[in-house]
Scaffold this motif. Sequence first.
Motif, PDB file in Angstrom:
ATOM      1  N   PHE A 163       0.956 -10.585  -2.708  1.00 17.58           N
ATOM      2  CA  PHE A 163      -0.107  -9.695  -3.186  1.00 17.58           C
ATOM      3  C   PHE A 163      -1.146  -9.392  -2.095  1.00 17.58           C
ATOM      4  CE2 PHE A 163      -4.245  -9.010  -5.213  1.00 17.58           C
ATOM      5  CZ  PHE A 163      -3.956  -7.886  -5.960  1.00 17.58           C
ATOM      6  N   TYR A 164      -1.750 -10.438  -1.534  1.00 14.10           N
ATOM      7  CA  TYR A 164      -2.807 -10.221  -0.526  1.00 14.10           C
ATOM      8  C   TYR A 164      -2.266  -9.514   0.724  1.00 14.10           C
ATOM      9  CZ  TYR A 164      -6.347 -13.035  -2.983  1.00 14.10           C
ATOM     10  OH  TYR A 164      -7.255 -13.505  -3.885  1.00 14.10           O
ATOM     11  N   PRO A 165      -1.162 -10.032   1.325  1.00 19.92           N
ATOM     12  CA  PRO A 165      -0.677  -9.351   2.540  1.00 19.92           C
ATOM     13  C   PRO A 165      -0.311  -7.889   2.282  1.00 19.92           C
ATOM     14  CG  PRO A 165       0.388 -11.489   2.314  1.00 19.92           C
ATOM     15  CD  PRO A 165      -0.366 -11.249   1.044  1.00 19.92           C
ATOM     16  N   LEU A 166       0.252  -7.600   1.110  1.00 21.53           N
ATOM     17  CA  LEU A 166       0.644  -6.218   0.810  1.00 21.53           C
ATOM     18  C   LEU A 166      -0.600  -5.356   0.554  1.00 21.53           C
ATOM     19  CD1 LEU A 166       3.431  -4.978   0.581  1.00 21.53           C
ATOM     20  CD2 LEU A 166       3.359  -5.322  -1.882  1.00 21.53           C
ATOM     21  N   ALA A 167      -1.506  -5.859  -0.280  1.00 25.18           N
ATOM     22  CA  ALA A 167      -2.686  -5.075  -0.652  1.00 25.18           C
ATOM     23  C   ALA A 167      -3.579  -4.788   0.559  1.00 25.18           C
ATOM     24  CB  ALA A 167      -3.476  -5.800  -1.730  1.00 25.18           C
ATOM     25  N   LEU A 168      -3.617  -5.730   1.521  1.00 24.87           N
ATOM     26  CA  LEU A 168      -4.488  -5.527   2.681  1.00 24.87           C
ATOM     27  C   LEU A 168      -3.709  -5.082   3.916  1.00 24.87           C
ATOM     28  CD1 LEU A 168      -6.881  -8.550   2.148  1.00 24.87           C
ATOM     29  CD2 LEU A 168      -7.202  -6.187   1.469  1.00 24.87           C
ATOM     30  N   SER A 169      -2.459  -4.649   3.704  1.00 27.14           N
ATOM     31  CA  SER A 169      -1.667  -4.158   4.836  1.00 27.14           C
ATOM     32  C   SER A 169      -2.198  -2.798   5.269  1.00 27.14           C
ATOM     33  CB  SER A 169      -0.196  -4.038   4.430  1.00 27.14           C
ATOM     34  OG  SER A 169      -0.075  -3.047   3.422  1.00 27.14           O
ATOM     35  N   LYS A 170      -1.800  -2.401   6.481  1.00 26.39           N
ATOM     36  CA  LYS A 170      -2.280  -1.105   7.016  1.00 26.39           C
ATOM     37  C   LYS A 170      -1.836   0.048   6.102  1.00 26.39           C
ATOM     38  CE  LYS A 170      -3.248  -2.017  11.792  1.00 26.39           C
ATOM     39  NZ  LYS A 170      -2.698  -3.326  12.162  1.00 26.39           N
ATOM     40  N   SER A 171      -0.603  -0.053   5.594  1.00 26.07           N
ATOM     41  CA  SER A 171      -0.081   1.036   4.742  1.00 26.07           C
ATOM     42  C   SER A 171      -0.950   1.206   3.500  1.00 26.07           C
ATOM     43  CB  SER A 171       1.346   0.742   4.305  1.00 26.07           C
ATOM     44  OG  SER A 171       2.114   0.401   5.389  1.00 26.07           O
ATOM     45  N   PHE A 172      -1.275   0.078   2.846  1.00 29.38           N
ATOM     46  CA  PHE A 172      -2.078   0.191   1.629  1.00 29.38           C
ATOM     47  C   PHE A 172      -3.542   0.514   1.923  1.00 29.38           C
ATOM     48  CE2 PHE A 172       1.514  -1.248  -0.831  1.00 29.38           C
ATOM     49  CZ  PHE A 172       1.344  -0.493  -1.975  1.00 29.38           C
ATOM     50  N   GLN A 173      -4.025   0.149   3.119  1.00 30.07           N
ATOM     51  CA  GLN A 173      -5.379   0.554   3.498  1.00 30.07           C
ATOM     52  C   GLN A 173      -5.426   2.075   3.643  1.00 30.07           C
ATOM     53  OE1 GLN A 173      -8.244  -1.521   3.891  1.00 30.07           O
ATOM     54  NE2 GLN A 173      -6.888  -2.893   2.797  1.00 30.07           N
ATOM     55  N   ARG A 174      -4.337   2.626   4.214  1.00 30.53           N
ATOM     56  CA  ARG A 174      -4.256   4.100   4.347  1.00 30.53           C
ATOM     57  C   ARG A 174      -4.179   4.736   2.964  1.00 30.53           C
ATOM     58  NH1 ARG A 174      -1.168   3.115   9.070  1.00 30.53           N
ATOM     59  NH2 ARG A 174       0.787   3.138   7.905  1.00 30.53           N
ATOM     60  N   PHE A 175      -3.389   4.093   2.080  1.00 27.33           N
ATOM     61  CA  PHE A 175      -3.245   4.606   0.711  1.00 27.33           C
ATOM     62  C   PHE A 175      -4.611   4.612   0.009  1.00 27.33           C
ATOM     63  CE2 PHE A 175      -2.512   3.402  -3.813  1.00 27.33           C
ATOM     64  CZ  PHE A 175      -1.906   4.579  -4.231  1.00 27.33           C
TER      65      PHE A 175
END
Lengths: 76, 520
Positions: free
Chosen positions: B308-320
């Motif tokens: 959850f944390y690594p995905l939610a704070l990944s660059k891709s999701f930050q862009r999203f």
Amino acid sequence: MDELYELLEDCCPDVDFRAETHLIDDELLESLDIVMIVGELNDRFDISISADDLLPEHFNSAEAIWNLVQQRMNED
Amino acid sequence: MSINSLAFLGFLLAAVVLYYLLPKQHRWVILFAASLVFYLTYGLRAGLYFLVTIVLTYGFGLWLDRLSKIRPAGQTREERQAEKQALKRKKRAVLTAILLLNFASLLLLKYSASWVVALDQVFHLSLPVPSFLLPLGISFYVFQTSAYLIDVSKGKAAAERNFLRYALFAAYFPQLVQGPINRYQDLAPQLFRGNDFDWANIQNGVWRMLYGILKKALIADALAPLVQSVYSGFYDYPGVVSFLGAALYCLQLYCDFSGGIDLVCGASELFGVHMMENFRQPYFSTSLADFWRRWHISLGEWMKDYLFYPLALSKSFQRFSKWCRKVLPPELAKRATPCVVTFIVFLAVGVWQGPGLSNLAYGMWNGFWMSLGLLWVPKAARLRERYALLRKDRLMQVFGILRTNLLVIVGRYFSRATSLMSALRMLKHTLVRPGFSAVSAEMLHGLGLTMPLLIQVGLACAVLLAVSLAQERGVRVSRWITERPWGVQFALMFLALLLAVFCVYANVGYTPIAYVYENI
């Protein structure tokens, strides 16, 4: 700091960020809230808080969150 | 060797005696030997597969540890930065390789056969269906060793250098069958230090094991045939019986899984090793989010920290997130990323449960309500401000518990059904043909809901409820019992043993059933 309080209260209206100092330990903030808050912090202060920063000591109080924000602002 | 067998009790007793007979510094060797013997009772092939996993994760752990300790030695700041970035990339590549290997083996052994069958049904390719041995507790040790590797790569844990000690951490026998998924930093020190004999640990451990046996034998195994009859022949009964079956399955599954966890945590406590808690009275939850914090806690924590944390704070999701802020109203935009990632995490939980679309649907059901709950927060806060009724804590608590349990019960239509279509038909049958008036005592009797079963399950559930209420108030029941006068303790122990010996182990009308999560 007022800007931070406003941001936090906007994300989690049921939490008293001005009084609570054990937000994580007392389970007042959930993982969903934390991700939402970090997203807002990164956007508002133009910083980069990553998954590695998600330690209880960084999120137990508004003051701790503010310290983390300032730390990241200084780094950037 | 099943953990709910007499053989396991004898094996455990021998291991405990030998553990405390040895000098403290060698006690971990007994735990290692016992784990080895325990695993080999499930067959040599499974043991060999497990050995390969242990060797690989041990080796990669050391490699990651070595990379984490290298300090850039460049002359200038730029050189040091470049070295640091190169090291980071190398560490990420090594970690990705071993995680892919670890999870690929899980996917291959656990899911490949079902996927081939599904592909064959759709495309009629006449593919040969692979037949792999599913090693005991594979999902649990793949998750546990993966967490270890990620923690080592991040410097949160130092890699274990002694191979046998590492093997003990990965294969510690109480956790092998159905978890909990322990963290290296919590478990390893307790395994290796050689614990002193403590009478309190023995007492607490024995009481907890007895409680686990009560849940498993007197409730879960007693309800299993009835639940099976409902799920396999729901069309023969009014729809309300399907709902009753799903509700009883919730009770069965909780008593099966948490009973097994009580048994292994109690067994581990006999060695002075306290494993992670996996349940906290989940059916007292006031929301689905609350339920998932109390149900299978070690899996939930794993998913939170490593997905959850690594995905939610990944660059891709930050862009999203940035994109959402541009196109959505602010209230919705800030909740978009947590909602989407929560949904993805619950899809993963569904896949973890097993192959098949019904498990995926189970994940989607939970993900949907969890995401909706997050979107609902600001609206709920406004409604609470406006209506005094919604501020009555006790009333809202009862409403919350009922609503949560309803969502959980409907979710169990999917997780227990043999296929997605079967689950949907059963759900439709419940809604379209509830047939309250058609339910009769004879019908329930025919399903296996007999008076002796009702009395047995009813009495056991009364104990379960009393213990759960006490635990909810923070009372540690085993400690409470050990603080009573000796006469009371003796009487309680005598009753519990009588129950265990004559109802369970003496096989008087009772055949132990394998744990539901044993083959996950």
